[in-house]
Write a protein that holds these residues in place. Sequence first.
Motif, PDB file in Angstrom:
ATOM      1  N   LEU A 176      -0.098   0.325  -3.746  1.00  0.00           N
ATOM      2  CA  LEU A 176       1.275   0.803  -3.886  1.00  0.00           C
ATOM      3  C   LEU A 176       1.363   1.874  -4.970  1.00  0.00           C
ATOM      4  CD1 LEU A 176       4.308   0.452  -3.117  1.00  0.00           C
ATOM      5  CD2 LEU A 176       4.450  -1.257  -4.932  1.00  0.00           C
ATOM      6  N   GLU A 233       9.649   2.126  -5.785  1.00  0.00           N
ATOM      7  CA  GLU A 233       8.678   1.633  -4.799  1.00  0.00           C
ATOM      8  C   GLU A 233       8.345   0.168  -5.059  1.00  0.00           C
ATOM      9  OE1 GLU A 233       6.196   5.500  -3.237  1.00  0.00           O
ATOM     10  OE2 GLU A 233       5.368   4.359  -4.909  1.00  0.00           O
ATOM     11  N   SER A 234       8.188  -0.186  -6.331  1.00  0.00           N
ATOM     12  CA  SER A 234       7.892  -1.579  -6.668  1.00  0.00           C
ATOM     13  C   SER A 234       9.046  -2.493  -6.266  1.00  0.00           C
ATOM     14  CB  SER A 234       7.616  -1.694  -8.171  1.00  0.00           C
ATOM     15  OG  SER A 234       7.397  -3.035  -8.540  1.00  0.00           O
ATOM     16  N   ARG A 269       7.307   9.688  -1.196  1.00  0.00           N
ATOM     17  CA  ARG A 269       6.941   8.914  -2.379  1.00  0.00           C
ATOM     18  C   ARG A 269       8.150   8.784  -3.290  1.00  0.00           C
ATOM     19  NH1 ARG A 269       1.787   7.676  -4.163  1.00  0.00           N
ATOM     20  NH2 ARG A 269       3.044   6.285  -5.469  1.00  0.00           N
ATOM     21  N   PHE A 270       8.422   7.558  -3.721  1.00  0.00           N
ATOM     22  CA  PHE A 270       9.519   7.310  -4.644  1.00  0.00           C
ATOM     23  C   PHE A 270       8.955   7.149  -6.047  1.00  0.00           C
ATOM     24  CE2 PHE A 270      10.788   5.777  -0.507  1.00  0.00           C
ATOM     25  CZ  PHE A 270      12.090   6.229  -0.376  1.00  0.00           C
ATOM     26  N   GLY A 285       1.292   4.744  -2.270  1.00  0.00           N
ATOM     27  CA  GLY A 285       2.690   4.734  -1.901  1.00  0.00           C
ATOM     28  C   GLY A 285       3.100   3.554  -1.057  1.00  0.00           C
ATOM     29  N   LEU A 286       4.366   3.585  -0.630  1.00  0.00           N
ATOM     30  CA  LEU A 286       4.988   2.448   0.031  1.00  0.00           C
ATOM     31  C   LEU A 286       4.392   2.161   1.408  1.00  0.00           C
ATOM     32  CD1 LEU A 286       7.222   0.305  -0.090  1.00  0.00           C
ATOM     33  CD2 LEU A 286       8.785   1.987   0.908  1.00  0.00           C
TER      34      LEU A 286
END
Length: 409
Positions: A275, A315-316, A309-310, A279-280
């Motif tokens: 992650l 993202e977490s 991508r955040f 990424g997600l």
Amino acid sequence: MDTPPTALAALPPQSTVPSEASSMQSRLDALLSLQSIARELTAELDLDRLLHKILRAAVTVMSCNAGSLLLFDAASSELVFEVVEGGGGENLEKTRINSVQGIAGAAFTQRQPIIVEDPSRDDRYFGAVADNFGLRIKNLMAVPLIAKGEAIGVLEVMNKASSESFNHGDQDLLLAFASQSAIAIENARLYRDLVDERDRILAVEAGVRHELARDLHDGPAQMISAIIMSTRFLRELAERAPERTEDELLRLEALAQKALYQVRNLLFDLRPVVLETQGLKPALEAYVERLRMVEPFSLELDAGSVNTRFSANVESAIFSIVQEAVNNAKRHAAPHRVWIHAKQRDGVLTISVRDDGRGFNVLHAQASSTERNSLGLLNMRERAEIARGRLEIDSHPGRGTTVTLTVPL
């Protein structure tokens, strides 16, 4: 020598000089007393004790024999009698009134002090409420409690001990004290919220440790115990039936691989490195692939349109919500199938986790989650706030559950 008539006219009447001086001295003494009390209030962080100190000080300094302190409950738009002192109306505590009604409601909504010499003749007076709780009021003064430009409650003093009426000097003193008191109340509330948040975080951490300990006990610990027993058996087998050691070694290797896989799954749940690095979408793919190897239910993922991508926190938070939703389905719903859909479209990311399990009553679960010390739903909602998204949970007994998160890109 006679005093000129003009000089006599300039002098105040002899009878008023002591009275004015006495009045000024009384106001000065009251102001100094309130200033000293206000300094003491800023050091009090227990909200309940603070409210009692505020009201007791107001009643004492204003030379009254009764008073009340009401705080505004924004959820219900009501004023709550938090503290009542004197006048026989202590049973009035925790009673609620509409924030736009009564003399207190008028002081609150208008943000202006109010002096009433005969409440029984005032249309705003809730005589029935006071009478029901034994509160006898001859006269009263109500001032709003205002902090950071917002009215947070009302401070009332009643039944002035002397035969005098409340005056503008009394009003100014009580307003000044109410201003300091409102700041102290807000500070105590902030401290209480901080303590509550600390306790909540500690409870979450304790829950995570408990869950991790359970997973370690039920998973890798059991596997390692089996490996130790198999190793002992293999040692005896090598002496008595060496021809069977090959099969036992293969079984031992399979146990070790399974234990390693469970440990890696735990590490992935605690910190999915994919992650952080990719990424997600890759993290969801890796997560689903791992679950398919061990879970009895069918799991499907559709995240083909996700290509953004955040920030790491967002993202977490999103990934944790997906994990929590799947874990809830696994533990409570006994599903046959679980679907994870992630769609990016028109500047919005929508992720849903749907299962065909038992389902539940959402309102009942939310109401009883605190009593059951269950923080799953609360954690998902808080993570949705971190992601600046909106979380919706749709479920009915016997009809499965759908958890949907919508995040603006």
